[in-house]
Design a protein around this motif. Structure first.
Motif, PDB file in Angstrom:
ATOM      1  N   ARG A 207       0.804  -1.212   0.000  1.00 30.16           N
ATOM      2  CA  ARG A 207       0.000   0.000   0.000  1.00 30.16           C
ATOM      3  C   ARG A 207       0.845   1.273   0.000  1.00 30.16           C
ATOM      4  N   GLN A 208       1.950   1.237   0.726  1.00 29.55           N
ATOM      5  CA  GLN A 208       2.789   2.432   0.794  1.00 29.55           C
ATOM      6  C   GLN A 208       4.224   2.078   0.419  1.00 29.55           C
ATOM      7  N   THR A 209       4.792   2.891  -0.438  1.00 29.54           N
ATOM      8  CA  THR A 209       6.204   2.827  -0.779  1.00 29.54           C
ATOM      9  C   THR A 209       6.693   4.263  -0.846  1.00 29.54           C
ATOM     10  N   GLY A 210       7.720   4.586  -0.106  1.00 27.11           N
ATOM     11  CA  GLY A 210       8.169   5.974  -0.110  1.00 27.11           C
ATOM     12  C   GLY A 210       9.603   6.106   0.340  1.00 27.11           C
ATOM     13  N   THR A 211      10.053   7.343   0.400  1.00 28.17           N
ATOM     14  CA  THR A 211      11.392   7.668   0.864  1.00 28.17           C
ATOM     15  C   THR A 211      11.337   8.970   1.658  1.00 28.17           C
ATOM     16  N   THR A 212      12.127   9.021   2.727  1.00 28.90           N
ATOM     17  CA  THR A 212      12.162  10.237   3.536  1.00 28.90           C
ATOM     18  C   THR A 212      12.773  11.413   2.772  1.00 28.90           C
ATOM     19  N   ALA A 213      13.346  11.145   1.595  1.00 29.49           N
ATOM     20  CA  ALA A 213      13.845  12.240   0.753  1.00 29.49           C
ATOM     21  C   ALA A 213      12.723  13.154   0.311  1.00 29.49           C
ATOM     22  N   ASN A 214      11.481  12.656   0.340  1.00 26.86           N
ATOM     23  CA  ASN A 214      10.340  13.458  -0.103  1.00 26.86           C
ATOM     24  C   ASN A 214       9.662  14.217   1.029  1.00 26.86           C
ATOM     25  N   MET A 215      10.280  14.226   2.202  1.00 27.03           N
ATOM     26  CA  MET A 215       9.746  15.067   3.273  1.00 27.03           C
ATOM     27  C   MET A 215       9.815  16.537   2.857  1.00 27.03           C
TER      28      MET A 215
END
Length: 282
Positions: A207-215
């Motif tokens: 459901r979720q895939t992300g990276t803290t680079a997009n904060m």
């Protein structure tokens, strides 16, 4: 270091994962993973110990990775791609709200679906654990006040959050809505908190895939910013926001949690969580 707490709820003991992946009991060295233990000096004392002489334990239940949390502070809409999926403009300043500390549970404990819930939702988040008192700190000094990081599932009830008078805390604070851990990973092992992969599955479906680079607002900024409004104390937790893929944002129709489902989630280098949803208890 990877620090953890194990044992029955309310009676957890401190422990550490050694270089061989074995769990070593810290009870003879520190009372718990909290307070002054989270300072640089406290963590250095643990790191200096001869870990091979400490008892090896089979932990059973893993508890919350931090003891004595007085504030559980959350940041809303802090990922540019998550703000986009909600249809809202990225905030100009961090959106802050509080989550009751009574929501805190272990990383693999059951999560209750509240009575009357129709929109229970998931949110994998990077948690910042404060190590030393922070008040009016600058960004360049902010990380000096961080003990380390952990995985947080900011479980939410969207109807309670947005349709019951606009009080986000109502939808964020039910018992069990704050699984943290399994580990408190000290900041020396996370050289760049803005470059960590996050993920969450429900019943085996990603459901979720992300990276803290997009904060939108990074760790340094958040610690400094929040310290302008309240004093951050050892053991306080800041949940830094979630990447896209929450149930509320699924198209064409939102998908929400029901009793009997399983959430699995994790963050690169910080460990994994697993929770089954159950009916709320008295």
């Amino acid at each position: 270091m990877k620090l953890l707490r194990h044992g029955p709820a309310g009676a957890e003991k401190p422990a550490l994962v050694d270089s061989d992946g074995k769990i070593r009991d810290l009870s003879g060295l520190v009372a718990d993973i909290g307070g002054d233990v989270l300072s640089d000096a406290g963590l250095a004392r643990i790191a200096a110990a001869d870990l091979k002489t400490l008892p090896e334990v089979s932990p059973g239940r893993i508890g919350p990775c931090v003891a004595g949390t007085r504030k559980f502070i959350c940041v809303g809409l802090n990922y540019s791609d998550h703000a986009k999926e909600t249809g809202k403009a990225p905030p100009e300043e961090p959106i802050l709200f509080m989550k009751a500390t009574s929501a805190i549970v272990g990383p693999n404990d059951e999560v209750e679906i509240p009575r009357g819930s129709v929109k229970a939702d998931w949110e994998v988040e990077l948690g910042i654990v404060i190590g030393t008192r922070a008040k009016y700190v600058s960004e360049d000094k902010a990380l000096d006040h961080v003990a380390g990081y952990c995985v947080v599932n900011d479980v939410s009830e969207r109807a309670f959050q947005s349709e019951r008078g606009g009080q986000w805390t109502k939808g964020k604070s039910h018992d069990t809505f704050g699984p943290i851990g399994p580990y408190l990973v000290t900041r020396d092992e996370v050289p760049d908190p803005q470059n960590l992969a996050l993920w969450l599955d429900v019943d085996g479906v990603r459901r979720q895939t992300g990276t803290t680079a997009n904060m939108i607002f990074g760790v340094r900024h958040l610690v400094s910013y929040i310290s302008q409004f309240m004093t951050l104390e050892p053991g306080d937790i800041i949940a830094t926001g979630t990447p896209p893929g929450v149930g509320l944002g699924i198209k064409p129709e939102p998908v929400f949690l029901k009793v009997g489902q399983v959430m699995t989630l994790g963050i690169e280098g910080l460990g994994d969580q697993r929770q089954q949803t159950i009916e709320a208890k008295d």
